[in-house]
Each structure stands twice: as structure tokens, then as C-alpha cells.
Design a protein around this motif. Structure first.
Motif, PDB file in Angstrom:
ATOM      1  N   ILE A   1     -12.976   8.816   1.991  1.00 55.80           N
ATOM      2  CA  ILE A   1     -12.757   9.143   3.457  1.00 55.80           C
ATOM      3  C   ILE A   1     -12.303   8.015   4.158  1.00 55.80           C
ATOM      4  CG2 ILE A   1     -13.781  10.056   5.453  1.00 55.80           C
ATOM      5  CD1 ILE A   1     -14.096  12.282   3.521  1.00 55.80           C
TER       6      ILE A   1
ATOM      7  N   THR B   1      -2.761   9.908   2.674  1.00 55.19           N
ATOM      8  CA  THR B   1      -3.905  10.650   2.408  1.00 55.19           C
ATOM      9  C   THR B   1      -3.737  11.985   1.592  1.00 55.19           C
ATOM     10  OG1 THR B   1      -4.129  11.899   4.261  1.00 55.19           O
ATOM     11  CG2 THR B   1      -5.300   9.805   4.222  1.00 55.19           C
TER      12      THR B   1
ATOM     13  N   ALA C   1     -14.614  18.970   2.185  1.00 54.66           N
ATOM     14  CA  ALA C   1     -13.446  17.937   2.164  1.00 54.66           C
ATOM     15  C   ALA C   1     -13.129  17.987   0.646  1.00 54.66           C
ATOM     16  CB  ALA C   1     -13.767  16.595   2.540  1.00 54.66           C
TER      17      ALA C   1
ATOM     18  N   LEU D   1      -8.751  15.831   7.906  1.00 56.52           N
ATOM     19  CA  LEU D   1      -9.820  16.455   8.495  1.00 56.52           C
ATOM     20  C   LEU D   1      -9.764  15.975   9.896  1.00 56.52           C
ATOM     21  CD1 LEU D   1     -12.510  14.634   6.512  1.00 56.52           C
ATOM     22  CD2 LEU D   1     -11.535  16.942   6.063  1.00 56.52           C
TER      23      LEU D   1
ATOM     24  N   LYS E   1       0.024  18.888   4.065  1.00 54.87           N
ATOM     25  CA  LYS E   1      -1.369  18.630   3.548  1.00 54.87           C
ATOM     26  C   LYS E   1      -2.070  19.633   4.033  1.00 54.87           C
ATOM     27  CE  LYS E   1      -0.240  13.610   3.646  1.00 54.87           C
ATOM     28  NZ  LYS E   1      -0.254  13.361   2.444  1.00 54.87           N
TER      29      LYS E   1
ATOM     30  N   LEU F   1      -9.633  19.222  -0.932  1.00 53.26           N
ATOM     31  CA  LEU F   1      -8.681  18.339  -1.791  1.00 53.26           C
ATOM     32  C   LEU F   1      -8.465  18.930  -3.375  1.00 53.26           C
ATOM     33  CD1 LEU F   1     -10.661  14.871  -1.086  1.00 53.26           C
ATOM     34  CD2 LEU F   1      -8.305  15.570  -0.593  1.00 53.26           C
TER      35      LEU F   1
ATOM     36  N   ALA G   1      -5.394  15.098   2.171  1.00 52.09           N
ATOM     37  CA  ALA G   1      -5.940  16.090   3.068  1.00 52.09           C
ATOM     38  C   ALA G   1      -6.359  15.685   4.368  1.00 52.09           C
ATOM     39  CB  ALA G   1      -7.001  17.012   2.334  1.00 52.09           C
TER      40      ALA G   1
ATOM     41  N   LYS H   1      -7.884  11.304  -1.428  1.00 49.69           N
ATOM     42  CA  LYS H   1      -8.480  10.795  -0.061  1.00 49.69           C
ATOM     43  C   LYS H   1      -8.196  11.734   0.795  1.00 49.69           C
ATOM     44  CE  LYS H   1      -6.569   6.018  -0.603  1.00 49.69           C
ATOM     45  NZ  LYS H   1      -5.646   5.029  -0.203  1.00 49.69           N
ATOM     46  N   ALA H   2      -9.232  11.955   1.759  1.00 47.28           N
ATOM     47  CA  ALA H   2      -9.069  12.866   2.908  1.00 47.28           C
ATOM     48  C   ALA H   2      -9.232  11.969   4.279  1.00 47.28           C
ATOM     49  CB  ALA H   2     -10.253  13.895   2.971  1.00 47.28           C
TER      50      ALA H   2
END
Length: 364
Positions: free
Chosen positions: A68, A95, A274, A99, A199, A278, A97, A2-3
Motif C-alpha cells: 500500500i 501503482t 485491495a 484507493l 487503473k 489488483l 490500483a 501496489k495499491a
């Protein structure tokens, strides 16, 4: 994998999430609009998949996906529970990563929680809250580890030294991801602690339409501020992307993009970025039943790639028949690749390359 989309309130997070996932997260001009994290499973745009579809003509095509998560806006004091801080920070922790959306546009009609547009200040606000939360984590761990360390436990002493290094860095405003550790230290002590600032991060500069191609002064300042972080900076006119998203006709969308000087929607770039953030890559299976993109970690072996399809494939892995994507396209079919002697047979130690077209032989 998951980002998570993070940022201050009203920077365009939920609008961006809607663009990416076509889910209808509430998007309104006030803080804490998104209270529960919204989750969207997004297809990863990949022109290679379309090319394989044209060559193989399968019954169905399945792209790779990335998850996401739209996380509500953080505010100053979130690490101490301000706003809905504790809940949001817990959502970020889950999560893989980050954004980080930064407001890089002027618009008097959209309020800013701090009264003015300053992406560097906004970035520092978020960084500080995440660092404070990690500091809390370090202090709790140190309490336990110090007791064991005093008894002469060598592993505990090693861990204590790592934690103290992290604590010192966080106290001076340095995120965990900026620190250097050996692979062993990372695997044993750093990764299991799930530090939020460890992360990987990508900064998404949300600009107005006029800055969609070349950015603006705000974007330049962000690039300068993060140049030592080894982080990607992506420029995206989120409001414009939302307008493009409303168009049903593909040709109309392409004309809209061409009008503002873009070759493709920024949302597609962001999804691909993204995916890389990851640490993911794609391999393909191609047959008349389906052409499919499968997701594996960069550095995965043949058996690990087989295990993504089914655990039995990994357990009973014998070998993989591998065709490089470029060879597949050049010769036009699996049969012609074989004739040309370009199909490789790989064993258990093979490291999968992005774009490999694979077929697995296994026995359980």
C-alpha cells in the motif's frame, strides 16, 4: 503489486495508511503533510490460513501480502504542477490500483481545502486532474504515432484510432477504464501506455463512527455517482479504525467493534478488497515446516503458480498435486484427502483456483 491511496488533502489518507500498515506516516491537519510516498507491506487477512495452521500445526505461518502506498493529497491544478502535483502524479502512475479516499463526514475542526464537505465535487476534482494528465500522455503519443501513420504503417494507424478514441473520452470527462477495447487492443496499445485513469479504482468513504455500519447521505450520493463505473464503494470510519488500532488486546478490539455494530475491522475488509482489485488470488502450500499463502494473478496456470515460489519450479514444471481448500478442511489432512481420492493431479494447462492447496513436482 501496489495499491495507491489518493484523495484531496485532509480526507484521512495517512490515518488510513497507518491503520493498514501500522507504519507511522505523519498525520496532521494541514495539506502536503506526506511529501514522499510512504509504502507499507500489509498482510492479507485470511481465515483459511488460520484453519490450515490448526490442522497442520506447522513451524511457521506466512500470509499473503499487498503493498500500500500513501500518496500526498492532490489539489486542483496538480496536472499543471500545482501543489506538489507532478511528483504525486508520478507516484500514482507507479501503482497498479487506486484507493480513492473521499471525505464523507462533517467536522468543523478539520479544515477542507475547498471550504465545505462535498465528496462528489472532491471526486470530480481528482478525476479531472488524472484525466488531464492522461490527456497529456495521449497528445505526446499521438504526435509520434501520426507521423508513422501517414507513411501507411498499419500498426500505427490502428494505434492512432485507439488513441483518438481515448483522447475524445478524456476531453469529455470519461476515464480510460470506462472504455471498451478488445483484448488485443488492450494488450498492444492501452496497457503499455500506463494511463492513470485506466487503473482499477475503489472508493473509500471515510465516515464518522455513527455511520460506520450503514453509511450516510454522503455515501448514498457517492454510490449513485459511481454506479456506472464498475467500482466498489467501501464505507470506513477511519478515525474509529485508528482508535481500535491503538488497543493491544484482541478481546478489547472485538468488544469495541461489537459496540459499534461491526463484525470485523473495516481495515481488514479494505485489504482483502485491495487484493481483489489488483486481480490477485491465493493458493496455499501446507507442510510441517510452514503453511504459506502465495499470491498469483487470477487466471494463472499451474507452472506460473509454481514460478512464484522459484523460477526453477516453473521452468521444470512436471505436474501439480492439488487439493481444494474445502476438501482439505473436510478430511483434515493431506493423507486422508489422498485416501478419499480427492487429491487431483494437474498439468501445465491447469488454471489455479483461489484456495487451492498445491504441491509441485519439477525437474531442472
Amino acid at each position: 503489486m501496489k495499491a495507491g491511496i489518493v484523495g484531496l488533502p485532509n480526507v484521512g489518507k495517512s490515518t488510513l495508511f497507518n491503520c493498514l500498515s501500522n507504519a507511522k506516516a505523519q498525520s496532521a491537519n494541514f495539506p502536503f503533510c506526506t511529501i514522499e510516498p510512504n509504502i507499507g507491506v500489509v498482510n492479507v487477512p485470511d481465515p483459511r490460513l488460520e484453519k490450515l495452521e490448526a490442522l497442520v500445526n506447522p513451524e511457521r505461518v506466512l500470509p499473503a501480502t499487498v503493498e500500500i502506498v500513501d500518496i500526498a493529497g492532490l489539489v486542483k491544478g496538480a496536472s499543471k504542477g500545482e501543489g506538489l502535483g507532478n511528483q504525486f502524479l508520478a507516484n500514482i502512475r507507479e501503482t497498479d490500483a487506486i484507493l480513492h479516499v473521499l471525505r464523507c463526514f462533517n467536522n468543523d475542526n478539520i479544515i477542507h481545502v475547498d471550504g465545505s464537505v462535498d465528496p462528489i465535487r472532491d471526486k470530480e476534482t481528482i478525476d479531472m486532474e488524472l484525466q488531464l494528465k492522461d490527456l497529456e500522455t495521449v497528445d505526446k503519443k499521438l504526435e509520434k504515432v501520426k507521423r508513422a501513420s501517414r507513411t501507411g504503417n498499419k500498426e500505427a494507424q490502428k494505434e492512432e484510432a485507439i488513441l483518438l478514441k481515448i483522447k475524445d473520452a478524456l476531453e469529455t470527462g470519461t476515464s480510460v477504464r470506462a472504455l471498451e477495447f478488445s483484448d488485443e487492443e488492450n494488450a498492444e496499445f492501452v496497457k503499455p501506455a500506463q494511463f492513470i485513469t485506466d487503473k482499477p479504482v475503489m472508493y473509500v468513504c471515510n465516515v464518522d463512527e455513527g455511520a460506520a455500519v450503514n453509511g450516510n447521505e454522503y455515501v448514498d450520493r457517492v454510490r449513485e455517482a459511481v454506479k456506472d463505473e464498475n467500482a466498489e464503494v467501501l464505507v470506513l470510519a477511519v478515525g474509529t479504525e485508528a482508535d481500535i488500532n491503538e488497543l493491544d488486546d484482541y478481546e478489547e478490539r472485538q468488544m469495541f467493534l461489537a459496540d459499534i455494530g461491526l463484525e470485523e475491522a473495516g481495515a481488514a475488509k479494505l485489504i482483502r478488497s485491495a487484493y481483489k482489485l489488483l486481480n490477485q488470488q491465493t493458493y496455499f502450500t501446507a507442510g510441517v515446516k510452514e503453511v504459506r499463502a502465495w499470491t498469483v494473478d487470477i487466471g494463472a496456470t499451474g507452472p506460473q503458480a509454481a514460478g512464484v515460489i522459484h523460477t526453477d519450479f516453473e521452468k521444470g514444471f512436471i505436474r501439480a498435486e492439488v487439493i481444494g481448500y474445502d476438501d482439505y478442511v473436510e478430511f483434515g489432512s493431506e493423507a486422508k484427502v489422498k485416501e478419499a481420492g480427492k487429491m487431483r493431479v494437474e498439468g501445465k494447462q491447469y488454471i489455479v483456483k483461489d484456495g487451492d492447496v498445491m504441491h509441485f513436482l519439477f525437474n531442472v
